[in-house]
Design an enzyme around this catalytic site. Structure first.
Site, PDB file in Angstrom:
ATOM      1  CD  GLU A 106      -1.391 -50.791  -8.538  1.00  0.00           C
ATOM      2  OE1 GLU A 106      -0.574 -49.897  -8.812  1.00  0.00           O
ATOM      3  OE2 GLU A 106      -1.259 -51.582  -7.581  1.00  0.00           O
ATOM      4  CD  GLU A 126      -4.433 -49.221  -4.001  1.00  0.00           C
ATOM      5  OE1 GLU A 126      -4.224 -50.249  -4.678  1.00  0.00           O
ATOM      6  OE2 GLU A 126      -5.272 -48.356  -4.337  1.00  0.00           O
TER       7      GLU A 126
END
Length: 251
Positions: A106, A126
């Site tokens: 990210e 995730e």
């Protein structure tokens, strides 16, 4: 953080834990970006990981997951580290070696130019664990690359090679492992030699104009362009361009 001339290098420095970020490290990263933003001596940034096993595998789950699950921690506290707060327009070049996963992936998506090693591995795991990559990825990825590619990366939760992400437009270059940081540093140094105002205006435009109407975007583009054309650096450059023509007319 270290500085070499106009280039700052920020390094995730926990190689024994694959550069997994503790809560304190997230705070430190946010402060480092804020310090860089305030320092006019710094024109560009290299972001790298210590060691060759990982760029960053994201949050240290043994610390962050209990804090998040208990409700005593708000993920928005990581916004400065993920450059979600806006207004940071100095260019960042990522130098990715080894694993780049979760929050590390990210943070890489918050950078502008991405250089990766041939054996680098990327993953958003995730979804496999019942949560989502909410450190900027849900907003950024579909705006940076084709929708179908972005959705495959986020929805499958599987690992991707550097070659795969190069073909999807996530990465700029894939090079041998021993050339990653030198390539990133050379690019950052090249950019640092340009007019800081021009460079930062280009990044500002790229990050702020895409969601405006065409008319609004063109108006804002003109204002940004005018700001650079009337800068001292541009005036000096334009004067040098004009000088030969003026001499020719006088002759």
């Amino acid at each position: 953080m270290t500085r070499d001339g106009a280039v700052a290098t920020v390094r995730f420095a926990r190689p024994e834990k694959l550069n997994a970020l503790t809560l304190a490290m997230y705070d430190d990263l946010g402060r480092a970006f804020a310090e860089i933003d305030r320092d006019d001596r710094i024109h560009s940034v290299v972001l790298a990981g210590a060691g060759d096993r990982a760029f960053c595998v994201g949050a240290d789950l043994s610390e962050s997951i209990p804090a998040l699950a208990s409700g005593r921690f708000d993920i928005s506290a990581w916004d400065p580290a993920h450059l979600k707060t806006g207004g940071f327009y100095k260019p960042i070049v990522s130098a990715v070696r080894g694993l780049c996963m979760g929050g590390g992936f990210e943070i890489m998506l918050a950078t502008d130019i991405r250089i990766a090693s041939e054996d680098a591995v990327f993953q958003f795991p995730e979804v496999n664990h019942g949560f989502v990559p909410a450190g900027g990825t849900l907003v950024r990825l579909t705006r940076q690359i084709a929708y179908a590619h972005a959705m495959e990366i986020m929805l499958t939760g599987r690992r991707f090679t550097a070659a795969e992400l190069l073909s999807r437009g996530v990465l700029n270059q894939v090079v041998p492992d021993d050339r990653v940081e030198t390539t990133a540093a050379a690019l950052a140094a090249e950019i640092a030699q340009k007019s800081p105002l021009a460079v930062q205006t280009i990044k500002e435009a790229a990050l702020t104009l895409y969601d405006l109407s065409t008319a609004e975007a063109f108006a804002r583009e003109a204002a940004l362009g005018q700001r650079t054309f009337t800068s001292d650096h541009a005036k000096q450059t334009l004067k040098r361009f004009a000088a030969p023509s003026e001499k020719k007319v006088a002759d």
